[in-house]
Design a protein around this motif. Structure first.
Motif, PDB file in Angstrom:
ATOM      1  N   LEU A  10       0.871  -1.165   0.000  1.00 12.04           N
ATOM      2  CA  LEU A  10       0.000   0.000   0.000  1.00 12.04           C
ATOM      3  C   LEU A  10       0.913   1.220   0.000  1.00 12.04           C
ATOM      4  CD1 LEU A  10      -3.045  -0.199   0.039  1.00 12.04           C
ATOM      5  CD2 LEU A  10      -2.981  -0.010   2.525  1.00 12.04           C
ATOM      6  N   LEU A  11       0.535   2.236  -0.776  1.00 11.86           N
ATOM      7  CA  LEU A  11       1.350   3.449  -0.877  1.00 11.86           C
ATOM      8  C   LEU A  11       0.650   4.610  -0.177  1.00 11.86           C
ATOM      9  CD1 LEU A  11       2.357   3.153  -4.647  1.00 11.86           C
ATOM     10  CD2 LEU A  11       3.456   2.144  -2.643  1.00 11.86           C
ATOM     11  N   ASN A  12       1.432   5.467   0.440  1.00 16.00           N
ATOM     12  CA  ASN A  12       0.858   6.636   1.110  1.00 16.00           C
ATOM     13  C   ASN A  12       0.458   7.699   0.090  1.00 16.00           C
ATOM     14  OD1 ASN A  12       0.088   8.191   3.357  1.00 16.00           O
ATOM     15  ND2 ASN A  12       2.006   9.351   3.269  1.00 16.00           N
ATOM     16  N   ASP A  13      -0.505   8.500   0.469  1.00 19.54           N
ATOM     17  CA  ASP A  13      -0.844   9.720  -0.279  1.00 19.54           C
ATOM     18  C   ASP A  13      -1.385  10.713   0.743  1.00 19.54           C
ATOM     19  OD1 ASP A  13      -3.937   9.823  -0.265  1.00 19.54           O
ATOM     20  OD2 ASP A  13      -3.534   7.774  -0.910  1.00 19.54           O
ATOM     21  N   THR A  39      -6.246  10.204   0.957  1.00 14.92           N
ATOM     22  CA  THR A  39      -7.113   9.098   1.391  1.00 14.92           C
ATOM     23  C   THR A  39      -7.261   9.133   2.915  1.00 14.92           C
ATOM     24  OG1 THR A  39      -6.321   7.766  -0.467  1.00 14.92           O
ATOM     25  CG2 THR A  39      -7.468   6.600   1.303  1.00 14.92           C
ATOM     26  N   MET A  82      -7.514   8.116   6.725  1.00 17.32           N
ATOM     27  CA  MET A  82      -6.938   6.996   7.484  1.00 17.32           C
ATOM     28  C   MET A  82      -7.972   5.894   7.712  1.00 17.32           C
ATOM     29  SD  MET A  82      -4.509   8.798  10.282  1.00 17.32           S
ATOM     30  CE  MET A  82      -2.988   9.633   9.784  1.00 17.32           C
ATOM     31  N   VAL A 129      -8.395   3.598   4.756  1.00 20.17           N
ATOM     32  CA  VAL A 129      -7.268   2.664   4.595  1.00 20.17           C
ATOM     33  C   VAL A 129      -7.409   1.496   5.584  1.00 20.17           C
ATOM     34  CG1 VAL A 129      -4.752   2.396   4.658  1.00 20.17           C
ATOM     35  CG2 VAL A 129      -5.764   4.515   3.768  1.00 20.17           C
ATOM     36  N   MET A 136      -1.611   0.803   8.534  1.00 24.77           N
ATOM     37  CA  MET A 136      -1.965   2.121   7.974  1.00 24.77           C
ATOM     38  C   MET A 136      -0.996   3.190   8.490  1.00 24.77           C
ATOM     39  SD  MET A 136      -3.395   5.197   8.779  1.00 24.77           S
ATOM     40  CE  MET A 136      -4.281   4.886  10.312  1.00 24.77           C
ATOM     41  N   VAL A 170       2.417   2.910   6.891  1.00 26.51           N
ATOM     42  CA  VAL A 170       2.420   3.468   5.528  1.00 26.51           C
ATOM     43  C   VAL A 170       2.392   4.999   5.591  1.00 26.51           C
ATOM     44  CG1 VAL A 170       1.162   3.593   3.337  1.00 26.51           C
ATOM     45  CG2 VAL A 170       1.307   1.416   4.568  1.00 26.51           C
ATOM     46  N   HIS A 171       1.558   5.527   6.463  1.00 30.51           N
ATOM     47  CA  HIS A 171       1.431   6.983   6.620  1.00 30.51           C
ATOM     48  C   HIS A 171       2.791   7.608   6.961  1.00 30.51           C
ATOM     49  CE1 HIS A 171      -0.353  10.827   7.703  1.00 30.51           C
ATOM     50  NE2 HIS A 171       0.181  10.746   8.908  1.00 30.51           N
ATOM     51  N   LEU A 218      -5.907   6.305  -3.316  1.00 33.94           N
ATOM     52  CA  LEU A 218      -5.127   5.211  -2.732  1.00 33.94           C
ATOM     53  C   LEU A 218      -4.551   4.289  -3.807  1.00 33.94           C
ATOM     54  CD1 LEU A 218      -4.240   3.748  -0.104  1.00 33.94           C
ATOM     55  CD2 LEU A 218      -6.367   2.438  -0.254  1.00 33.94           C
TER      56      LEU A 218
END
Ligand code: TYC
Length: 102
Positions: free
Chosen positions: A28-31, A34, A36, A39, A58, A61-62, A95
């Motif tokens: 999973l990639l952060n952005d 999206t 929390m 996610v 989560m 990743v964050h 996401l």
């Protein structure tokens, strides 16, 4: 080798022909957009994580930018990636999810 000479030759061992499948990490990639909570829901729904485990991934990743959701065979990993991207798109979140060979 050793044609016709008793006791001279190559020992041929039966080879078990089951192979372990290659495994793939689903990431999973952060952005910045999206939510929390969304996610966490994705991790519960598609990766069978408990709320606690999902929250931990989560947050990882964050803070780190990328994290592992699970490790699967190719076809399962590909399906998870598609499902997550579709689900996020349907909810208008950017996401992103990808996979890499272990
Ligand atoms: N960075 C997002 C936020 O602050 C949360 C987030 C975490 C987004 C993990 C994507 O894979 C992700 N709302």
């Amino acid at each position: 080798g050793g044609a016709g000479r008793p006791g001279v030759g190559t020992v041929v061992k039966a080879k078990p022909k089951t192979k372990k499948p290659s495994m793939y990490r689903v990431l999973l990639l952060n952005d910045d957009y999206t939510p929390m909570e969304f996610v966490v829901h994705v991790l519960e729904r598609f990766f069978n994580k408990s709320r606690e485990a999902a929250t931990e991934i989560m947050l990882h990743v964050h803070h780190r930018g990328v994290g592992v959701c699970g490790i699967y065979t190719y076809e399962i990993a590909e399906t998870k990636v598609s499902q997550v991207i579709d689900f996020a798109r349907r909810h208008q979140h950017p996401l992103q999810c990808t996979m890499e060979k272990e």
